[in-house]
Design a protein around this motif. Structure first.
Motif, PDB file in Angstrom:
ATOM      1  N   ASP A  65       0.813  -1.210   0.000  1.00 32.20           N
ATOM      2  CA  ASP A  65       0.000   0.000   0.000  1.00 32.20           C
ATOM      3  C   ASP A  65       0.853   1.270   0.000  1.00 32.20           C
ATOM      4  O   ASP A  65       0.629   2.191   0.785  1.00 32.20           O
ATOM      5  CB  ASP A  65      -0.952   0.011   1.197  1.00 32.20           C
ATOM      6  N   CYS A  66       1.848   1.304  -0.883  1.00 33.65           N
ATOM      7  CA  CYS A  66       2.683   2.489  -1.073  1.00 33.65           C
ATOM      8  C   CYS A  66       2.625   2.919  -2.534  1.00 33.65           C
ATOM      9  O   CYS A  66       2.285   2.131  -3.418  1.00 33.65           O
ATOM     10  CB  CYS A  66       4.137   2.198  -0.690  1.00 33.65           C
ATOM     11  N   GLN A  67       2.981   4.167  -2.776  1.00 32.08           N
ATOM     12  CA  GLN A  67       2.960   4.681  -4.144  1.00 32.08           C
ATOM     13  C   GLN A  67       4.147   4.196  -4.962  1.00 32.08           C
ATOM     14  O   GLN A  67       4.038   3.987  -6.170  1.00 32.08           O
ATOM     15  CB  GLN A  67       2.952   6.213  -4.121  1.00 32.08           C
ATOM     16  N   TYR A  68       5.290   3.999  -4.291  1.00 37.64           N
ATOM     17  CA  TYR A  68       6.513   3.692  -5.022  1.00 37.64           C
ATOM     18  C   TYR A  68       7.288   2.569  -4.332  1.00 37.64           C
ATOM     19  O   TYR A  68       7.338   2.505  -3.105  1.00 37.64           O
ATOM     20  CB  TYR A  68       7.417   4.929  -5.117  1.00 37.64           C
ATOM     21  N   VAL A  69       7.896   1.740  -5.148  1.00 36.78           N
ATOM     22  CA  VAL A  69       8.861   0.739  -4.676  1.00 36.78           C
ATOM     23  C   VAL A  69      10.107   0.850  -5.537  1.00 36.78           C
ATOM     24  O   VAL A  69      10.023   0.965  -6.765  1.00 36.78           O
ATOM     25  CB  VAL A  69       8.279  -0.689  -4.739  1.00 36.78           C
ATOM     26  N   VAL A  70      11.253   0.836  -4.893  1.00 34.97           N
ATOM     27  CA  VAL A  70      12.543   0.859  -5.576  1.00 34.97           C
ATOM     28  C   VAL A  70      13.260  -0.432  -5.225  1.00 34.97           C
ATOM     29  O   VAL A  70      13.633  -0.650  -4.066  1.00 34.97           O
ATOM     30  CB  VAL A  70      13.380   2.086  -5.144  1.00 34.97           C
ATOM     31  N   SER A  71      13.429  -1.301  -6.202  1.00 36.48           N
ATOM     32  CA  SER A  71      14.086  -2.586  -5.952  1.00 36.48           C
ATOM     33  C   SER A  71      15.592  -2.390  -5.851  1.00 36.48           C
ATOM     34  O   SER A  71      16.179  -1.558  -6.547  1.00 36.48           O
ATOM     35  CB  SER A  71      13.755  -3.576  -7.063  1.00 36.48           C
ATOM     36  N   VAL A  72      16.221  -3.170  -4.968  1.00 42.33           N
ATOM     37  CA  VAL A  72      17.674  -3.096  -4.754  1.00 42.33           C
ATOM     38  C   VAL A  72      18.221  -4.506  -4.576  1.00 42.33           C
ATOM     39  O   VAL A  72      17.471  -5.474  -4.491  1.00 42.33           O
ATOM     40  CB  VAL A  72      18.033  -2.223  -3.529  1.00 42.33           C
ATOM     41  N   CYS A  73      19.562  -4.618  -4.503  1.00 40.35           N
ATOM     42  CA  CYS A  73      20.203  -5.933  -4.583  1.00 40.35           C
ATOM     43  C   CYS A  73      20.137  -6.752  -3.298  1.00 40.35           C
ATOM     44  O   CYS A  73      20.352  -7.961  -3.344  1.00 40.35           O
ATOM     45  CB  CYS A  73      21.636  -5.797  -5.067  1.00 40.35           C
ATOM     46  N   ASN A  74      19.831  -6.173  -2.151  1.00 42.40           N
ATOM     47  CA  ASN A  74      19.596  -6.951  -0.932  1.00 42.40           C
ATOM     48  C   ASN A  74      18.981  -6.069   0.148  1.00 42.40           C
ATOM     49  O   ASN A  74      18.865  -4.843  -0.020  1.00 42.40           O
ATOM     50  CB  ASN A  74      20.870  -7.647  -0.426  1.00 42.40           C
ATOM     51  N   GLY A  75      18.602  -6.694   1.245  1.00 46.41           N
ATOM     52  CA  GLY A  75      17.921  -5.960   2.312  1.00 46.41           C
ATOM     53  C   GLY A  75      18.814  -4.989   3.051  1.00 46.41           C
ATOM     54  O   GLY A  75      18.350  -3.943   3.513  1.00 46.41           O
ATOM     55  N   THR A  76      20.091  -5.316   3.188  1.00 47.48           N
ATOM     56  CA  THR A  76      21.022  -4.404   3.840  1.00 47.48           C
ATOM     57  C   THR A  76      21.185  -3.130   3.022  1.00 47.48           C
ATOM     58  O   THR A  76      21.184  -2.012   3.558  1.00 47.48           O
ATOM     59  CB  THR A  76      22.386  -5.078   4.044  1.00 47.48           C
ATOM     60  N   VAL A  77      21.309  -3.294   1.717  1.00 48.23           N
ATOM     61  CA  VAL A  77      21.386  -2.147   0.807  1.00 48.23           C
ATOM     62  C   VAL A  77      20.107  -1.313   0.895  1.00 48.23           C
ATOM     63  O   VAL A  77      20.153  -0.080   0.807  1.00 48.23           O
ATOM     64  CB  VAL A  77      21.650  -2.636  -0.631  1.00 48.23           C
ATOM     65  N   ALA A  78      18.967  -1.969   1.069  1.00 51.67           N
ATOM     66  CA  ALA A  78      17.712  -1.228   1.202  1.00 51.67           C
ATOM     67  C   ALA A  78      17.773  -0.273   2.397  1.00 51.67           C
ATOM     68  O   ALA A  78      17.373   0.896   2.297  1.00 51.67           O
ATOM     69  CB  ALA A  78      16.543  -2.208   1.355  1.00 51.67           C
ATOM     70  N   LEU A  79      18.271  -0.753   3.529  1.00 49.70           N
ATOM     71  CA  LEU A  79      18.428   0.109   4.698  1.00 49.70           C
ATOM     72  C   LEU A  79      19.417   1.236   4.427  1.00 49.70           C
ATOM     73  O   LEU A  79      19.177   2.396   4.784  1.00 49.70           O
ATOM     74  CB  LEU A  79      18.900  -0.714   5.899  1.00 49.70           C
ATOM     75  N   HIS A  80      20.543   0.899   3.795  1.00 50.17           N
ATOM     76  CA  HIS A  80      21.552   1.909   3.467  1.00 50.17           C
ATOM     77  C   HIS A  80      20.962   2.976   2.556  1.00 50.17           C
ATOM     78  O   HIS A  80      21.134   4.185   2.794  1.00 50.17           O
ATOM     79  CB  HIS A  80      22.741   1.215   2.801  1.00 50.17           C
ATOM     80  N   LEU A  81      20.247   2.542   1.524  1.00 51.28           N
ATOM     81  CA  LEU A  81      19.646   3.497   0.592  1.00 51.28           C
ATOM     82  C   LEU A  81      18.604   4.372   1.289  1.00 51.28           C
ATOM     83  O   LEU A  81      18.510   5.579   1.015  1.00 51.28           O
ATOM     84  CB  LEU A  81      19.008   2.753  -0.575  1.00 51.28           C
ATOM     85  N   ALA A  82      17.832   3.789   2.189  1.00 54.51           N
ATOM     86  CA  ALA A  82      16.835   4.586   2.921  1.00 54.51           C
ATOM     87  C   ALA A  82      17.507   5.715   3.688  1.00 54.51           C
ATOM     88  O   ALA A  82      17.045   6.866   3.662  1.00 54.51           O
ATOM     89  CB  ALA A  82      16.047   3.685   3.865  1.00 54.51           C
ATOM     90  N   LEU A  83      18.613   5.417   4.359  1.00 50.73           N
ATOM     91  CA  LEU A  83      19.303   6.439   5.152  1.00 50.73           C
ATOM     92  C   LEU A  83      19.977   7.472   4.248  1.00 50.73           C
ATOM     93  O   LEU A  83      20.001   8.666   4.570  1.00 50.73           O
ATOM     94  CB  LEU A  83      20.317   5.789   6.082  1.00 50.73           C
ATOM     95  N   LEU A  84      20.524   7.036   3.119  1.00 47.92           N
ATOM     96  CA  LEU A  84      21.096   7.997   2.159  1.00 47.92           C
ATOM     97  C   LEU A  84      20.014   8.909   1.596  1.00 47.92           C
ATOM     98  O   LEU A  84      20.220  10.121   1.426  1.00 47.92           O
ATOM     99  CB  LEU A  84      21.787   7.244   1.022  1.00 47.92           C
TER     100      LEU A  84
END
Length: 390
Positions: A65-84
């Protein structure tokens, strides 16, 4: 905690030298995953561009239930990208639980921020909202909540606090796709949420991750950061320093199949959970994962705690008994605040994190995956029942 850590290393060594009759988890893969994968292969679009990337991002956005999803290469990177994406900088303080997988703390370190550890609520095993409030300082920039072992955090008081203090909130939902908080899907409850699609997760592409959000400006910035910082309107022009965090079309082909099968996957996992509850109810000293009235849990790994005085032996000896029977299990995460990377330049409350340490020392995850038969679940439970020395 050092004694526990050393004991665990012996058990892990033992596990790796034997054939596992019942593994902790294996991905559920069918002809649909195979057909999608071959379709992506035959298209020649095997890198980070292709029809399955777009399809997965749209379908997963609908699920959470979100407007956007950005796929990334793993879950750790997802956290890193969120903070960046949220432009966290060195010296910022970020409040996190200590009872979580190390990726949560590592992501904070990657951006040079300081982790501020808080204790858990024993009724959910997730971070305690009152402890979060007590941990806020002038340096606090945001809060990473972790929906631990598939159970949602009590989000309303945390979001209320964040609004009062001008903080952002990130959901680490690596273990909780499909979970709901007061009827709302996990992933839609914060500024940015992050997910993992590792081989043992509810939905798997081997490796993979995603961030989900509904702010268009943040979503565009996240995509810019993910793709080496290249301007989407001007090829090979890079206005910022970016990263290569992209996920492949092949992985997204697998994930599209997993999403198409999501009801089947959830139904089987919930049936395994219910069978564990039936078989383990009444075993002295076995306490099953609590579930708040307002929560719908995501059935990742069935989790219990072992109360040694009642069960007769401790958690680690139960892990050894299961391993001897060819059954793989997993202890709860070692609290981050006790491990070398976080001993310095972290903030720990003066009262300590006693509940975190207590639950971590007693917790065990049991085999859970869709292809696990009822008879195998009962076999796991028989070993647990036999190990009980009450």
């Amino acid at each position: 905690m050092k004694k526990i850590e050393n004991t665990q290393s012996l058990f892990y060594s033992f596990l790796t030298t034997m054939n596992k009759h019942i593994p902790l988890s294996i991905p559920s893969l069918t002809s649909l995953e195979r057909n999608n994968l071959l379709d992506a292969f035959d298209s020649s679009w095997i890198s980070s561009t292709g029809a399955y990337v777009d399809r997965f991002e749209k379908e997963f956005a609908d699920l959470v239930d979100c407007q956007y999803v950005v796929s990334v290469c793993n879950g750790t990177v997802a956290l890193h990208l969120a903070l960046l994406t949220l432009e966290v900088k060195a010296g910022d303080e970020i409040i996190i639980p200590s009872l979580t997988y190390v990726a949560t703390g590592n992501a904070v370190r990657y951006v040079g921020a300081t982790p501020v550890f808080v204790d858990i609520d024993p009724s959910t095993w997730c971070m305690d909202p009152e402890a979060v409030r007590a941990a806020v300082s002038e340096k606090t920039r945001g809060i990473i909540v972790v929906h631990l072992y598939g159970h949602p955090v009590d989000m309303d008081p945390i979001n209320k606090l964040a609004k009062e203090k001008g903080l952002w909130v990130v959901e680490d939902a690596a273990e909780a796709p499909g979970a709901h908080y007061k009827g709302r899907p996990v992933g839609s409850l914060s500024d940015i949420s992050t997910f993992s699609f590792y081989g043992n997760k509810v939905f798997s592409s081997g490796e993979g991750g995603a961030i989900a959000l509904s702010d268009e400006k943040l979503a565009k910035f996240a995509r810019l950061l993910r793709g080496q910082g290249m301007d989407p309107a001007r090829r090979f022009y890079f206005p910022i320093t970016g990263h290569n965090f992209r996920l492949t079309n092949l992985c997204c082909a697998l994930l599209c199949a997993q999403l198409a099968r999501r009801q089947e996957i959830f139904d089987r996992r919930f049936a395994i959970y219910e069978l564990y509850r039936q078989e383990l109810t009444g075993v002295p000293g076995i306490r099953m994962q609590p579930c708040a009235q307002w929560a719908t849990i995501s059935p990742w790994l069935f989790s219990v705690t072992v109360e040694e005085p009642e069960f007769g032996i401790g958690r680690d000896l139960l892990i050894a008994a299961l391993a001897k029977a060819g059954i793989e299990s997993r202890p709860f995460f070692i609290p981050l605040h006790t491990m070398p990377p976080f001993l310095d330049n972290s903030v720990i409350p003066e009262s300590g994190l006693t509940l975190t340490e207590e639950i971590a020392a007693k917790g065990i995850n049991l085999p859970t995956f869709p292809d696990l038969s009822d008879e195998k679940v009962r076999e796991v439970c028989r070993v647990i029942q036999s190990a009980c020395q009450a």
